[in-house]
Structures are given as structure tokens and as C-alpha cells.
Design a protein around this motif. Structure first.
Motif, PDB file in Angstrom:
ATOM      1  N   ARG A 296      39.949  38.533  36.885  1.00  0.00           N
ATOM      2  CA  ARG A 296      39.306  39.432  37.847  1.00  0.00           C
ATOM      3  C   ARG A 296      39.533  38.890  39.256  1.00  0.00           C
ATOM      4  NH1 ARG A 296      33.569  41.800  36.501  1.00  0.00           N
ATOM      5  NH2 ARG A 296      34.992  42.984  35.150  1.00  0.00           N
ATOM      6  N   ILE A 297      40.027  39.739  40.122  1.00  0.00           N
ATOM      7  CA  ILE A 297      40.284  39.355  41.516  1.00  0.00           C
ATOM      8  C   ILE A 297      39.003  39.586  42.320  1.00  0.00           C
ATOM      9  CG2 ILE A 297      41.794  39.667  43.491  1.00  0.00           C
ATOM     10  CD1 ILE A 297      43.188  38.716  40.934  1.00  0.00           C
ATOM     11  N   THR A 298      38.367  38.505  42.732  1.00  0.00           N
ATOM     12  CA  THR A 298      37.122  38.613  43.498  1.00  0.00           C
ATOM     13  C   THR A 298      37.357  38.713  45.004  1.00  0.00           C
ATOM     14  OG1 THR A 298      36.905  36.213  43.578  1.00  0.00           O
ATOM     15  CG2 THR A 298      35.870  37.349  41.726  1.00  0.00           C
ATOM     16  N   LYS A 299      38.522  38.245  45.438  1.00  0.00           N
ATOM     17  CA  LYS A 299      38.844  38.362  46.854  1.00  0.00           C
ATOM     18  C   LYS A 299      40.346  38.382  47.018  1.00  0.00           C
ATOM     19  CE  LYS A 299      37.843  36.527  51.457  1.00  0.00           C
ATOM     20  NZ  LYS A 299      37.082  35.550  52.247  1.00  0.00           N
ATOM     21  N   ALA A 300      40.856  39.345  47.773  1.00  0.00           N
ATOM     22  CA  ALA A 300      42.282  39.428  48.081  1.00  0.00           C
ATOM     23  C   ALA A 300      42.427  40.168  49.402  1.00  0.00           C
ATOM     24  CB  ALA A 300      43.052  40.148  46.970  1.00  0.00           C
ATOM     25  N   VAL A 301      42.897  39.479  50.405  1.00  0.00           N
ATOM     26  CA  VAL A 301      43.023  40.066  51.732  1.00  0.00           C
ATOM     27  C   VAL A 301      44.193  39.405  52.452  1.00  0.00           C
ATOM     28  CG1 VAL A 301      41.400  38.414  52.742  1.00  0.00           C
ATOM     29  CG2 VAL A 301      41.769  40.608  53.865  1.00  0.00           C
ATOM     30  N   LEU A 302      44.872  40.198  53.256  1.00  0.00           N
ATOM     31  CA  LEU A 302      45.965  39.688  54.071  1.00  0.00           C
ATOM     32  C   LEU A 302      45.414  39.309  55.439  1.00  0.00           C
ATOM     33  CD1 LEU A 302      48.978  42.060  53.277  1.00  0.00           C
ATOM     34  CD2 LEU A 302      48.679  39.691  52.590  1.00  0.00           C
TER      35      LEU A 302
ATOM     36  N   GLU B 230      39.116  48.878  35.197  1.00  0.00           N
ATOM     37  CA  GLU B 230      40.533  49.223  35.212  1.00  0.00           C
ATOM     38  C   GLU B 230      41.301  48.386  36.227  1.00  0.00           C
ATOM     39  OE1 GLU B 230      39.961  52.966  38.326  1.00  0.00           O
ATOM     40  OE2 GLU B 230      40.687  53.327  36.285  1.00  0.00           O
ATOM     41  N   LYS B 231      40.580  47.740  37.137  1.00  0.00           N
ATOM     42  CA  LYS B 231      41.239  46.868  38.115  1.00  0.00           C
ATOM     43  C   LYS B 231      41.524  45.477  37.549  1.00  0.00           C
ATOM     44  CE  LYS B 231      39.326  49.001  42.302  1.00  0.00           C
ATOM     45  NZ  LYS B 231      38.601  48.728  43.559  1.00  0.00           N
ATOM     46  N   ASP B 232      40.880  45.123  36.444  1.00  0.00           N
ATOM     47  CA  ASP B 232      41.068  43.791  35.876  1.00  0.00           C
ATOM     48  C   ASP B 232      42.479  43.630  35.324  1.00  0.00           C
ATOM     49  OD1 ASP B 232      38.481  42.971  36.462  1.00  0.00           O
ATOM     50  OD2 ASP B 232      37.679  43.754  34.582  1.00  0.00           O
TER      51      ASP B 232
ATOM     52  N   LYS C 250      49.486  44.888  44.143  1.00  0.00           N
ATOM     53  CA  LYS C 250      48.537  45.173  43.071  1.00  0.00           C
ATOM     54  C   LYS C 250      47.310  44.270  43.164  1.00  0.00           C
ATOM     55  CE  LYS C 250      51.941  46.925  39.753  1.00  0.00           C
ATOM     56  NZ  LYS C 250      52.587  46.710  38.427  1.00  0.00           N
ATOM     57  N   LEU C 251      47.492  43.037  43.588  1.00  0.00           N
ATOM     58  CA  LEU C 251      46.346  42.133  43.757  1.00  0.00           C
ATOM     59  C   LEU C 251      45.394  42.659  44.826  1.00  0.00           C
ATOM     60  CD1 LEU C 251      48.043  38.611  43.599  1.00  0.00           C
ATOM     61  CD2 LEU C 251      46.669  39.724  41.838  1.00  0.00           C
ATOM     62  N   LEU C 252      45.949  43.177  45.918  1.00  0.00           N
ATOM     63  CA  LEU C 252      45.099  43.734  46.978  1.00  0.00           C
ATOM     64  C   LEU C 252      44.309  44.932  46.468  1.00  0.00           C
ATOM     65  CD1 LEU C 252      47.628  43.539  49.964  1.00  0.00           C
ATOM     66  CD2 LEU C 252      45.721  42.002  49.501  1.00  0.00           C
ATOM     67  N   ASN C 253      44.943  45.770  45.639  1.00  0.00           N
ATOM     68  CA  ASN C 253      44.258  46.946  45.100  1.00  0.00           C
ATOM     69  C   ASN C 253      43.300  46.594  43.973  1.00  0.00           C
ATOM     70  OD1 ASN C 253      45.662  48.683  46.854  1.00  0.00           O
ATOM     71  ND2 ASN C 253      47.400  48.828  45.435  1.00  0.00           N
ATOM     72  N   ALA C 254      43.514  45.443  43.319  1.00  0.00           N
ATOM     73  CA  ALA C 254      42.670  45.050  42.194  1.00  0.00           C
ATOM     74  C   ALA C 254      41.422  44.302  42.614  1.00  0.00           C
ATOM     75  CB  ALA C 254      43.476  44.191  41.225  1.00  0.00           C
ATOM     76  N   CYS C 255      41.262  44.026  43.895  1.00  0.00           N
ATOM     77  CA  CYS C 255      40.100  43.275  44.365  1.00  0.00           C
ATOM     78  C   CYS C 255      38.821  44.050  44.078  1.00  0.00           C
ATOM     79  CB  CYS C 255      40.233  42.985  45.857  1.00  0.00           C
ATOM     80  SG  CYS C 255      38.863  42.036  46.536  1.00  0.00           S
ATOM     81  N   MET C 256      37.872  43.403  43.402  1.00  0.00           N
ATOM     82  CA  MET C 256      36.605  44.045  43.038  1.00  0.00           C
ATOM     83  C   MET C 256      35.593  44.022  44.173  1.00  0.00           C
ATOM     84  SD  MET C 256      36.821  45.174  39.886  1.00  0.00           S
ATOM     85  CE  MET C 256      35.142  45.209  39.264  1.00  0.00           C
ATOM     86  N   GLY C 257      35.727  43.083  45.086  1.00  0.00           N
ATOM     87  CA  GLY C 257      34.782  43.011  46.199  1.00  0.00           C
ATOM     88  C   GLY C 257      33.380  42.706  45.731  1.00  0.00           C
ATOM     89  N   GLU C 258      32.424  43.545  46.128  1.00  0.00           N
ATOM     90  CA  GLU C 258      31.022  43.316  45.788  1.00  0.00           C
ATOM     91  C   GLU C 258      30.723  43.603  44.324  1.00  0.00           C
ATOM     92  OE1 GLU C 258      28.753  45.698  48.412  1.00  0.00           O
ATOM     93  OE2 GLU C 258      29.272  44.557  50.223  1.00  0.00           O
ATOM     94  N   ASP C 259      31.651  44.221  43.588  1.00  0.00           N
ATOM     95  CA  ASP C 259      31.423  44.562  42.182  1.00  0.00           C
ATOM     96  C   ASP C 259      31.988  43.507  41.243  1.00  0.00           C
ATOM     97  OD1 ASP C 259      30.291  46.943  43.047  1.00  0.00           O
ATOM     98  OD2 ASP C 259      32.211  47.990  43.015  1.00  0.00           O
ATOM     99  N   ASP C 260      32.222  42.280  41.733  1.00  0.00           N
ATOM    100  CA  ASP C 260      32.863  41.284  40.878  1.00  0.00           C
ATOM    101  C   ASP C 260      31.929  40.740  39.803  1.00  0.00           C
ATOM    102  OD1 ASP C 260      31.277  40.017  42.731  1.00  0.00           O
ATOM    103  OD2 ASP C 260      32.502  38.214  42.788  1.00  0.00           O
ATOM    104  N   ASP C 261      30.611  41.034  39.858  1.00  0.00           N
ATOM    105  CA  ASP C 261      29.668  40.571  38.850  1.00  0.00           C
ATOM    106  C   ASP C 261      29.484  41.567  37.711  1.00  0.00           C
ATOM    107  OD1 ASP C 261      29.230  38.204  40.208  1.00  0.00           O
ATOM    108  OD2 ASP C 261      27.601  39.043  41.407  1.00  0.00           O
TER     109      ASP C 261
END
Length: 286
Positions: free
Chosen positions: A138-144, A119-121, A102-113
Motif C-alpha cells: 500500500r502506497i501511503t505517500k507518493a509525491v513529486l 483497487e489502488k493496492d 502508477k505509484l502517484l495514482n496509487a497513493c491512498m493518502g488519508e485512507d491508508d488505514d
């Protein structure tokens, strides 16, 4: 390796926070521990404090998947936000439960601002007052990240021969002792015939020789200093660690054949001793 970074939005103030400043906070990640005596949470990472902010962005973390979720992306983990109080016990603000997947799917990426709630929060709620929202994670970065195999350390250089105090043998020696006598002039000026001083001139003998070069030893301050390796450098260079546990089977721990005792081995879950051994082994392996 899970690389993750989080920030909070609209954290709720507590009465214990001074009115003239915003709170200092830390975030903590914990994995669920399943045992025969009941489920619990074991903290695996804690950030450094962010001071005076209701919307803190905490340190980026790199966590071993085995340490945080036993390698299972759907294993329950918990995010906790604490009010940091230096020198005193921290106060828990709120928690939310999730998984690595869920953390990987909740990552906002460039939309974290984005200011609006997405719905990802992840929603923070009070632990003892279920359902009461106290902020947003808010997950600003999540990557394996795939851990690359470490290259073996280079072999040590062959031992160098011990140099002479004055370097290599000078190249200014005469070709032969016979040619040496051709340019020798001797004069004796002594007090008597038995004793005297001798002056020898080798200028003609060495005229055709290569120039003489004398190498002096290096100065002490130019010699590189030896540094003691740290424990992590030993492990990174391939040092193997043998882990040994000793367990005291005292009667106060209960009959190991009875469910609920500390040493009972269930086919469905780990007991407290097995969970502790697994946690320490995972921490050393990572």
C-alpha cells in the motif's frame, strides 16, 4: 524528486521463519535495465529493516527521478519485499511491477488505514510461482517534489587585522610630554650619587584622560574549532566533479560490430558498459 513511503498488509509467512515470531522485512526498488543481452533489474534503493511485523511500514524515501526511471514516469520499476536475515542472505518474498505514474495514482493518502483491500493496492506475487499472492503493498505517500536551485554559499568575510596582544592602543596616554612633567615627583635614595631609585607619580597627568581599557586575548577553550567538511558538503556548495571512465576492449568481449557482444552499440538500447556508465553518472548527479 520522488518522495514515497510504503507499507505491507498480510504478508505470507515462509517455512524458514521461526514459528514464535513474525518476520523482519525490507523493501527494495529497482529500475528496468534494457540492453542488447536482455532486460534485467538494477536496485536503486533499499529500506532499513522493520522487525517482527506482518504489516511493516518502511522508511520514507526521496529518490531522483533520473536514477529510478531515467526521467520517464512510465518506465518499468519493480518493488521487492525481502525477509531480512542479519548476517545471512535475505530471502525474497514477492515482487510487483509498476511505474512512477502508477505509484502517484496509487497513493491512498488519508485512507491508508483502511483494512479492506483497495483497487489502488499493489499485489505481491512470488517470483518463481507467477500469480500466487503473498501480500499487499500500500502506497501511503507518493509525491513529486521540485528541487529548488541551491543558493550559492555566502562569500567569506574579509580577513580581519591581527589584533595586538593587549587589544587596541590604550586611551590613557597623556596629552603632551610637557604636561607630564607637571605631576612628576622624583626621589633618589641610593647607595651613592651615581645609582639610585626613581619614583614617578603620574596621577595629575592622567587625571583628565579617559579610563584605560586593556583587552586580553581570548582563552583557548573559547576559540571555535575547525571541522573538516564532508564530501556531500563540498558537492552541495558547488564543487564540480569530473567523471572519467576507462574501458578495456579485450578480444574476449567479442567483436563490437556483432550484436550481442559487450561493446556492440545498438540504436535501440544500451550495452552493458553504457548502462553501467549511465547508472554511476546518475548516482553521482543525484
Amino acid at each position: 524528486i520522488l518522495q514515497i513511503q510504503m507499507r505491507a498488509i498480510n504478508l505470507a509467512l515462509r517455512n524458514s521463519i521461526p514459528w514464535n515470531r513474525e518476520p523482519d522485512t525490507v523493501v527494495e526498488l529497482a529500475k528496468q535495465r534494457v540492453s542488447s543481452t536482455g532486460n534485467s533489474w538494477v536496485a536503486v534503493w533499499r529500506s532499513g529493516p522493520v522487525f517482527n511485523s506482518l504489516e511493516p511500514t518502511w522508511d520514507k524515501a526521496e529518490l531522483n527521478i533520473g536514477s529510478i526511471s531515467h526521467g520517464d514516469l512510465s518506465w518499468p520499476i519493480r518493488i521487492s519485499v525481502w525477509f531480512y536475515k542479519q548476517g545471512h542472505a535475505d530471502t525474497l518474498l514477492g515482487v510487483c511491477e509498476t511505474t512512477v505514474d502508477k505509484l502517484l495514482n496509487a497513493c491512498m493518502g488519508e485512507d491508508d488505514d483502511v483494512e479492506e483491500v483497495s483497487e489502488k493496492d499493489l499485489i505481491l506475487t512470488r517470483l518463481n510461482n507467477e500469480g500466487k499472492e503473498v501480500g499487499i503493498i500500500r502506497i501511503t505517500k507518493a509525491v513529486l517534489l521540485e528541487r529548488l536551485p541551491e543558493e550559492p554559499p555566502p562569500p567569506p568575510p574579509p580577513p580581519a587585522s591581527t589584533p595586538s596582544l593587549y587589544g587596541d592602543t590604550p586611551t590613557c596616554a597623556p596629552k603632551s610630554m610637557g604636561s607630564m612633567t607637571n605631576g612628576v615627583s622624583m626621589s633618589a635614595h641610593g647607595m651613592n650619587d651615581s645609582f639610585g631609585s626613581v619614583a614617578i607619580d603620574f596621577s595629575e597627568s592622567f587625571a583628565s584622560s579617559a579610563p584605560c581599557e586593556i583587552l586580553l586575548p581570548p582563552m583557548i577553550e573559547d576559540t571555535p574549532r575547525m571541522t573538516r567538511p564532508r564530501f556531500k558538503e563540498y558537492v552541495d556548495s558547488g564543487c564540480e566533479i569530473d567523471l572519467c571512465f576507462a574501458i578495456d576492449f579485450t578480444s574476449s568481449n567479442g567483436d563490437p560490430r556483432i550484436p550481442g557482444s559487450l561493446h556492440y552499440q545498438s540504436p535501440d538500447s544500451l550495452n552493458d558498459y553504457e548502462e553501467t556508465i549511465t547508472s554511476i553518472g546518475d548516482a553521482l548527479a543525484s
